[in-house]
Design an enzyme around this catalytic site. Sequence first.
Site, mmCIF file in Angstrom:
data_model
loop_
_atom_site.group_PDB
_atom_site.id
_atom_site.type_symbol
_atom_site.label_atom_id
_atom_site.label_comp_id
_atom_site.label_asym_id
_atom_site.label_seq_id
_atom_site.Cartn_x
_atom_site.Cartn_y
_atom_site.Cartn_z
ATOM 1 N N LYS A 89 14.656 -20.548 -28.630
ATOM 2 C CA LYS A 89 14.855 -19.204 -29.179
ATOM 3 C C LYS A 89 16.161 -19.074 -29.955
ATOM 4 O O LYS A 89 16.336 -18.123 -30.706
ATOM 5 C CB LYS A 89 14.781 -18.177 -28.051
ATOM 6 C CG LYS A 89 13.392 -18.100 -27.441
ATOM 7 C CD LYS A 89 13.258 -16.944 -26.476
ATOM 8 C CE LYS A 89 11.850 -16.810 -25.961
ATOM 9 N NZ LYS A 89 11.597 -17.713 -24.801
HETATM 10 C C1 LIG Z 1 10.217 -17.923 -24.510
HETATM 11 C C2 LIG Z 1 9.911 -19.246 -23.951
HETATM 12 C C3 LIG Z 1 8.609 -19.757 -23.984
HETATM 13 C C4 LIG Z 1 7.450 -18.966 -24.519
HETATM 14 O O1 LIG Z 1 7.541 -18.774 -25.896
HETATM 15 P P1 LIG Z 1 6.649 -17.632 -26.597
HETATM 16 O O2 LIG Z 1 7.027 -17.665 -28.021
HETATM 17 O O3 LIG Z 1 7.062 -16.343 -25.928
HETATM 18 O O4 LIG Z 1 5.242 -17.956 -26.332
HETATM 19 C C5 LIG Z 1 8.400 -21.035 -23.503
HETATM 20 N N1 LIG Z 1 9.401 -21.758 -22.982
HETATM 21 C C6 LIG Z 1 10.659 -21.300 -22.935
HETATM 22 C C7 LIG Z 1 11.715 -22.152 -22.338
HETATM 23 C C8 LIG Z 1 10.962 -20.035 -23.412
HETATM 24 O O5 LIG Z 1 12.210 -19.584 -23.358
#
Ligand SMILES: *Cc1c(COP(=O)(O)O)cnc(C)c1O
Length: 433
Positions: free
Chosen positions: A107
């Site tokens: 993210k």
């Molecule tokens: C947010 C997150 C996900 C899921 O991603 P999405 O885009 O919400 O489907 C998977 N793994 C980790 C470590 C995350 O932080």
Amino acid sequence: MQFYSTNKSVPNVSLKQAVLKGLADDKGLYMPERIESMPSDFFDNISNLTFSETALAVAGKFFGDDVPADKLKTIIDQTLSFECPVHEVRPNISSLELFHGPTLAFKDVGARFMARLLEYFLGNNDKEVNVLVATSGDTGSAVANGFLGVPGIHVYVLYPKGKVSEIQEKQFTTLGQNITALEVDGNFDDCQRLVKSSFMDKQLQSHMVLTSANSINVARFLPQSFYYFDAYRQLKKAGLDKNLVFSVPSGNFGNLTAGLFAKRMGLPVKRFIAANNENDVVYEYLQTGKYNPRPSVQTIANAMDVGDPSNFARILDLYDHSWKNICADISGVRYSDDEIRATIKDVYSKDKYVLDPHGATGCKALIDGLNPGETGVFLETAHPAKFMTTVEPIVGKGNLSVPVRLAKFMAGEKVSVPLSKEFKDFKEFLNSH
Ligand SMILES: *Cc1c(COP(=O)(O)O)cnc(C)c1O
């Protein structure tokens, strides 16, 4: 570029408006009105590009009308100050490591891009913009760290009390400055609901400028397509680019949807696997064609504990609500905590690769479901040290190294504001700020 709402009952808006609003007034998610293909010479020459150059070419298709080329290049260079390497785990199965940024999760890419883009759009605007973000663990830290110290912006991180790991919590409660952490007595869906309700509240909207940095925001969501192209670039260099299958650990489905966008732009991907933990509403949809949102349940892959994934609306829109067409590109898997633990153990003992619980769902999907002749890539979405208490007992003490920047967060002091899950309390809190 104009953006339309997936609910199609409000007028289109500019990129700036879409970023500032987050969610459309009809509660739909914004979609770019065009998804252009990359030219074929882009793919022919991609092995000669860097990650930043690849990303800049892709970014131009979405942001090029609204952001001057030199500015967009600066934003990309500032966002991608780290690599997302592909690492072969076992024959035909590779990990796309998205955890080399400041908070050790994928993210960081979207959050850092959005912070810089918003900073550009705000310029010398004197009205403070308030970014609301609901987190099930990793979003809060990526957004808080991406926006830390950006002038004119205040970030409120809403997180479910007792449902995020200590390391995750420390990454957004110890920062201070323009970051406020709100500890909500509820689950992730409650946090997401509070954020969505704020955007629908006329009084709040007139009191303050509010936007969201969840993957509902196009500025966070679209940059996630960059690293799919970059994975292809790396695999092509290694001669491993045929019959590509991306396996994506999914919660709110922003990451997977960004991959679908990449495919729509011409990236040669054969198919996608949506890997879920026990929060399996999309898995069920893929099996049955019926979508039944329900409260999330807690798992060891907690950033995927989502009961009503926001970006599902984007997937439906992208495929004109055709279940058949969706199933042609995406299949689903669902794994229990025990299966996730067993995968971490298996991959560590056979391949000496330490998975985090989220990446483990993606990896297992490929171990179970890759066909002969296919090349599988799973998105390793977080560094395993973020999930120390789960991973270390499985791989054994001393086998999990903790990056320095993570240890630094742990040393900070937690500061948070307790909050009920009632909207009226949240509203009162915002009005008093
Ligand atoms: C947010 C997150 C996900 C899921 O991603 P999405 O885009 O919400 O489907 C998977 N793994 C980790 C470590 C995350 O932080």
